[in-house]
Design a protein around this motif. Structure first.
Motif, PDB file in Angstrom:
ATOM      1  N   ASP A 121      46.428  42.484  46.622  1.00 45.52           N
ATOM      2  CA  ASP A 121      44.972  42.343  46.690  1.00 45.52           C
ATOM      3  C   ASP A 121      44.427  42.536  45.278  1.00 45.52           C
ATOM      4  OD1 ASP A 121      42.188  42.840  46.898  1.00 45.52           O
ATOM      5  OD2 ASP A 121      42.442  43.387  48.998  1.00 45.52           O
ATOM      6  N   PRO A 122      43.745  41.526  44.717  1.00 42.76           N
ATOM      7  CA  PRO A 122      43.285  41.608  43.328  1.00 42.76           C
ATOM      8  C   PRO A 122      42.025  42.438  43.128  1.00 42.76           C
ATOM      9  CG  PRO A 122      42.592  39.521  44.267  1.00 42.76           C
ATOM     10  CD  PRO A 122      43.407  40.226  45.322  1.00 42.76           C
ATOM     11  N   THR A 123      41.398  42.889  44.213  1.00 39.19           N
ATOM     12  CA  THR A 123      40.097  43.543  44.071  1.00 39.19           C
ATOM     13  C   THR A 123      40.171  44.854  43.307  1.00 39.19           C
ATOM     14  OG1 THR A 123      40.377  44.558  46.263  1.00 39.19           O
ATOM     15  CG2 THR A 123      39.170  42.481  46.159  1.00 39.19           C
ATOM     16  N   GLY A 124      41.332  45.509  43.276  1.00 44.21           N
ATOM     17  CA  GLY A 124      41.461  46.757  42.530  1.00 44.21           C
ATOM     18  C   GLY A 124      41.601  46.553  41.039  1.00 44.21           C
ATOM     19  N   GLY A 125      41.876  45.315  40.606  1.00 43.25           N
ATOM     20  CA  GLY A 125      42.010  45.032  39.185  1.00 43.25           C
ATOM     21  C   GLY A 125      43.403  45.255  38.637  1.00 43.25           C
ATOM     22  N   ALA A 165      49.168  49.537  49.477  1.00 41.12           N
ATOM     23  CA  ALA A 165      47.919  50.266  49.268  1.00 41.12           C
ATOM     24  C   ALA A 165      47.636  50.469  47.783  1.00 41.12           C
ATOM     25  CB  ALA A 165      47.976  51.610  49.979  1.00 41.12           C
ATOM     26  N   LEU A 166      48.670  50.705  46.985  1.00 35.94           N
ATOM     27  CA  LEU A 166      48.472  50.927  45.556  1.00 35.94           C
ATOM     28  C   LEU A 166      47.850  49.709  44.880  1.00 35.94           C
ATOM     29  CD1 LEU A 166      51.731  52.857  44.633  1.00 35.94           C
ATOM     30  CD2 LEU A 166      49.401  53.708  44.382  1.00 35.94           C
ATOM     31  N   GLY A 167      48.099  48.532  45.448  1.00 35.28           N
ATOM     32  CA  GLY A 167      47.520  47.328  44.879  1.00 35.28           C
ATOM     33  C   GLY A 167      46.014  47.280  44.985  1.00 35.28           C
ATOM     34  N   HIS A 168      45.434  48.159  45.802  1.00 37.91           N
ATOM     35  CA  HIS A 168      43.988  48.189  45.974  1.00 37.91           C
ATOM     36  C   HIS A 168      43.318  49.201  45.040  1.00 37.91           C
ATOM     37  CE1 HIS A 168      43.670  45.815  49.807  1.00 37.91           C
ATOM     38  NE2 HIS A 168      44.963  45.967  49.679  1.00 37.91           N
ATOM     39  N   LEU A 169      44.102  49.948  44.297  1.00 38.08           N
ATOM     40  CA  LEU A 169      43.534  50.958  43.410  1.00 38.08           C
ATOM     41  C   LEU A 169      43.422  50.423  41.986  1.00 38.08           C
ATOM     42  CD1 LEU A 169      45.432  54.180  44.549  1.00 38.08           C
ATOM     43  CD2 LEU A 169      43.345  53.174  45.477  1.00 38.08           C
ATOM     44  N   HIS A 170      42.591  51.064  41.195  1.00 39.19           N
ATOM     45  CA  HIS A 170      42.467  50.701  39.788  1.00 39.19           C
ATOM     46  C   HIS A 170      43.628  51.305  38.992  1.00 39.19           C
ATOM     47  CE1 HIS A 170      38.501  48.779  39.942  1.00 39.19           C
ATOM     48  NE2 HIS A 170      38.254  49.629  40.910  1.00 39.19           N
TER      49      HIS A 170
END
Length: 240
Positions: A121-125, A165-170
């Motif tokens: 998920d790219p939303t976390g940057g 889940a880590l993919g959603h974090l900055h």
């Protein structure tokens, strides 16, 4: 002589594999995020297209637009995967082993990138290459620990829910968890060692860790990680 011969064969395999990937373009962090967004849009279009199949009348123009979005999403997925495959070779070099095991690692690593792409998920940057690295590392370690099994089928990374889940974090949030759980390619670090690597004091490390774990345990984070606890310096792995 046998050892040198095996090493030469392994080096030749890695060089040949890298040469085979030379035509695949590398993507910048921004291009990775854009490709991932196009992928996500393609998945949404695929769902809309499936839902459209149950309607009594189908708008052909709308269906054509959805099909085009799905096509662009699939192309973006291939670009994202292709641009990251060199990472598999780089990480495989760190695992000295027989040539057949190295070949299994390359296959497992490529398949791990595909699984990572489907969960990214790219939303976390967080750049896809950083996210995919966790999946590839675990795939290679599994093959390294169980060569025979690894050559039969692709391994499943440990705790895929956590990696997803880590993919959603900055980036700032993921770095502490990365070091504490050994997702950076090395062994899990204690809280004190993590603080030293980050150049901060122990209190700040603990605060960052608490914030990152709280975000992972939030109900909005994909996957069931409500069991995750703060990472004790004496126990660098999450409680499951």
């Amino acid at each position: 002589m046998g050892v040198h011969s095996s090493t030469d064969e392994r080096d030749a395999l890695l060089r040949d594999h890298l040469r085979d990937l030379s035509h695949l373009p590398l993507l910048s962090d921004g291009e990775e995020l854009a490709a991932a967004a196009t992928m996500a849009d393609g998945r949404a279009a695929e769902n809309d297209l499936a839902a459209m199949g149950g309607r009594p009348a189908i708008n052909l123009a709308d269906a054509s637009d959805l099909i085009e979005r799905v096509r662009r999403g699939e192309e973006a997925r291939e670009r994202l995967i292709g641009s990251t495959r060199r990472l598999v070779v780089s990480l495989a070099r760190r695992h000295p082993c027989e040539v057949d095991v190295t070949r299994a690692m390359l296959t497992a690593g490529d398949e791990a990138i595909g699984r990572a792409a489907d969960r990214y998920d790219p939303t976390g940057g967080l750049p896809f290459s950083s996210f995919a690295r966790w999946w590839v590392e675990r795939a290679l370690r599994e093959v390294d620990r169980h060569p025979a099994r690894g050559m039969e089928s692709a391994p499943t990374p440990a705790d895929p829910a956590l990696l997803t889940a880590l993919g959603h974090l900055h980036r700032a949030d993921t770095r502490v968890i990365e070091l504490r759980l050994g997702l950076h390619g090395g062994p899990p670090l204690s809280g004190g060692d993590t603080a030293r690597v980050l150049g901060i004091d122990a209190d700040e490390e603990h605060e960052r860790e608490e914030i990152a774990v709280a975000k992972l345990r939030h109900p909005c984070t994909p996957g069931d990680l409500t069991h995750l606890r703060s990472l004790s310096p004496r126990s660098p792995a999450p409680v499951t």
